[in-house]
Design a protein around this motif. Structure first.
Motif, PDB file in Angstrom:
ATOM      1  N   UNK A   1      23.294  49.624 -25.007  1.00  0.00           N
ATOM      2  CA  UNK A   1      24.357  49.052 -24.166  1.00  0.00           C
ATOM      3  C   UNK A   1      24.316  47.529 -24.243  1.00  0.00           C
ATOM      4  N   UNK A   2      23.132  46.953 -24.118  1.00  0.00           N
ATOM      5  CA  UNK A   2      22.997  45.497 -24.220  1.00  0.00           C
ATOM      6  C   UNK A   2      23.441  44.981 -25.571  1.00  0.00           C
ATOM      7  N   UNK A   3      23.089  45.698 -26.637  1.00  0.00           N
ATOM      8  CA  UNK A   3      23.482  45.288 -27.987  1.00  0.00           C
ATOM      9  C   UNK A   3      24.994  45.331 -28.158  1.00  0.00           C
ATOM     10  N   UNK A   4      25.629  46.321 -27.565  1.00  0.00           N
ATOM     11  CA  UNK A   4      27.088  46.407 -27.639  1.00  0.00           C
ATOM     12  C   UNK A   4      27.761  45.216 -26.992  1.00  0.00           C
ATOM     13  N   UNK A   5      27.253  44.826 -25.837  1.00  0.00           N
ATOM     14  CA  UNK A   5      27.824  43.671 -25.132  1.00  0.00           C
ATOM     15  C   UNK A   5      27.591  42.390 -25.926  1.00  0.00           C
ATOM     16  N   UNK A   6      26.352  42.195 -26.392  1.00  0.00           N
ATOM     17  CA  UNK A   6      26.034  40.997 -27.170  1.00  0.00           C
ATOM     18  C   UNK A   6      26.868  40.936 -28.443  1.00  0.00           C
ATOM     19  N   UNK A   7      26.940  42.039 -29.177  1.00  0.00           N
ATOM     20  CA  UNK A   7      27.689  42.056 -30.433  1.00  0.00           C
ATOM     21  C   UNK A   7      29.176  41.800 -30.201  1.00  0.00           C
ATOM     22  N   UNK A   8      29.721  42.315 -29.107  1.00  0.00           N
ATOM     23  CA  UNK A   8      31.120  42.051 -28.786  1.00  0.00           C
ATOM     24  C   UNK A   8      31.374  40.578 -28.545  1.00  0.00           C
ATOM     25  N   UNK A   9      30.468  39.927 -27.844  1.00  0.00           N
ATOM     26  CA  UNK A   9      30.603  38.488 -27.576  1.00  0.00           C
ATOM     27  C   UNK A   9      30.439  37.683 -28.863  1.00  0.00           C
ATOM     28  N   UNK A  10      29.428  38.029 -29.662  1.00  0.00           N
ATOM     29  CA  UNK A  10      29.182  37.313 -30.920  1.00  0.00           C
ATOM     30  C   UNK A  10      30.376  37.465 -31.866  1.00  0.00           C
TER      31      UNK A  10
END
Length: 165
Positions: A17-26
């Protein structure tokens, strides 16, 4: 002959879940940077246009007509959709790479990003035909950045915490 089923017990769901949020922002940051660098006077209208394209998935095509101006409801709905899709895509990739090393995970992330581009820009256009206007090299690069950052962030967040002395 057939591969083993994925052992979902090895997936770190919180990291996914955290990776999804980070990747979306990046990926969003990369897309905005590419627009700024390569498209003359495209900002902010292209951001507003893409937000309307996304928000129309829930709000209906009536939010599509020009001019692409700022609308807080459109931006909120588009952001919600992007976050939910980023997390959903992350949960899938986490199942695929949870037992891989970092190099294979990054390779899988790159391929996954290209696959998501295909799903989003060609598959989803059967349901939401207005997305065909964003089939361009910047969107391809953005999806690759998403896949790479998704895989890298997941592997980083799912590492075991170092043990004390």
């Amino acid at each position: 002959m057939f591969s083993r089923p994925v052992n979902t017990a090895s997936v770190n769901w919180g990291a996914a879940i955290g990776a999804g949020i980070v990747a979306g922002v990046v990926a969003t940051g990369a897309q905005v940077a590419l627009w700024w660098a390569f498209l003359d006077d495209a900002l902010p209208w292209i951001l507003y246009r893409d937000a309307r394209l996304t928000a129309a998935m829930l709000m209906g095509p009536e939010v599509l007509p020009p001019p692409p101006t700022f609308d807080w409801r459109v931006m909120a709905i588009a952001t919600f959709i992007h976050v939910m899709l980023s997390i959903a895509y992350s949960l899938i990739l986490a199942c695929l790479i949870s037992r891989l090393g970092i190099r294979l995970s990054l390779t899988a992330g790159l391929i996954y990003g290209l696959g998501i581009y295909g799903v989003n820009m060609y598959g989803m256009t059967f349901i939401f035909p207005w997305f065909s206007v964003v089939r361009d090299w910047i969107t391809v690069i953005t999806h690759i950045v998403f896949g790479l950052s998704l895989a890298g962030t997941y592997k980083m967040l799912s590492r075991p915490a170092p043990q004390g002395f």
